[in-house]
Design a protein around this motif. Structure first.
Motif, short mmCIF file in Angstrom:
data_model
loop_
_atom_site.label_atom_id
_atom_site.label_comp_id
_atom_site.label_asym_id
_atom_site.label_seq_id
_atom_site.Cartn_x
_atom_site.Cartn_y
_atom_site.Cartn_z
N ASP A 87 43.63 41.88 40.23
CA ASP A 87 43.27 42.49 41.51
C ASP A 87 41.78 42.84 41.57
OD1 ASP A 87 43.91 43.35 44.03
OD2 ASP A 87 44.48 45.36 43.39
N ALA A 88 41.04 42.55 40.51
CA ALA A 88 39.63 42.96 40.46
C ALA A 88 38.72 41.92 41.11
CB ALA A 88 39.21 43.22 39.02
N ASP A 89 38.82 40.69 40.66
CA ASP A 89 37.94 39.63 41.15
C ASP A 89 38.71 38.71 42.10
OD1 ASP A 89 36.23 37.56 41.61
OD2 ASP A 89 36.01 36.96 39.50
N PRO A 90 38.37 38.71 43.41
CA PRO A 90 39.10 37.87 44.37
C PRO A 90 39.02 36.37 44.07
CG PRO A 90 37.19 38.91 45.41
CD PRO A 90 37.31 39.50 44.03
N ASP A 91 38.03 35.97 43.24
CA ASP A 91 37.94 34.56 42.84
C ASP A 91 39.18 34.10 42.09
OD1 ASP A 91 35.51 34.14 43.98
OD2 ASP A 91 34.34 34.28 42.12
N VAL A 92 39.86 35.04 41.42
CA VAL A 92 41.07 34.65 40.68
C VAL A 92 42.12 34.12 41.64
CG1 VAL A 92 42.97 35.49 39.23
CG2 VAL A 92 40.64 36.25 38.76
#
Ligand code: ZN
Length: 130
Positions: free
Chosen positions: A52-57
């Protein structure tokens, strides 16, 4: 207690954070210790727990799926959305989260995601708190 939420998707494929919807449900259910089962009553959508931290995931998950080239498989299902059925089957239609101290017991980086594979559509999310 069963709580149902509606979600309108806007893309053919997208991964949408629904952690806030589950937290809203938890507030209503007012459970301190227990669990919630999150169930998606659809055959071309899924639910997952992931970063939930990096939207790139989220976009990378969709990007990575393209490398499997499901769209080029000569499927038989005449609705033409077999790739979406297959992705939904792989990802799964439910997840469970522990509730502790009145909060969702998620890992530091985890969020709950609705996965749309055949949108845009009006979708339902079922939550059973116990
Ligand atoms: Zn179909």
């Amino acid at each position: 207690m069963i709580i149902q939420k509606e979600l309108k998707t806007s893309q053919k494929e997208e991964i949408i954070s629904i952690t806030y919807l589950v937290e809203e449900g938890l507030k209503k259910a007012n459970i301190k210790e227990g669990q919630v089962l999150i169930f998606i009553p659809h055959t071309t959508a899924a639910v997952i727990i992931n970063e939930d931290a990096d939207p790139d995931v989220r976009s990378d998950i969709l990007k990575g799926l393209k490398y499997f080239k499901f769209e080029s498989v000569p499927f038989d299902h005449n609705e033409g959305n077999s790739p979406a059925h297959l992705k939904a089957a792989i990802f799964g239609s439910s997840v469970q989260v522990i509730i502790s101290g009145g909060k969702l017991f998620l890992g530091t980086w985890q969020g709950i995601y609705f996965c749309e594979f055949d949108g845009p559509r009006a979708r339902k999310i079922i939550m059973r708190f116990s």
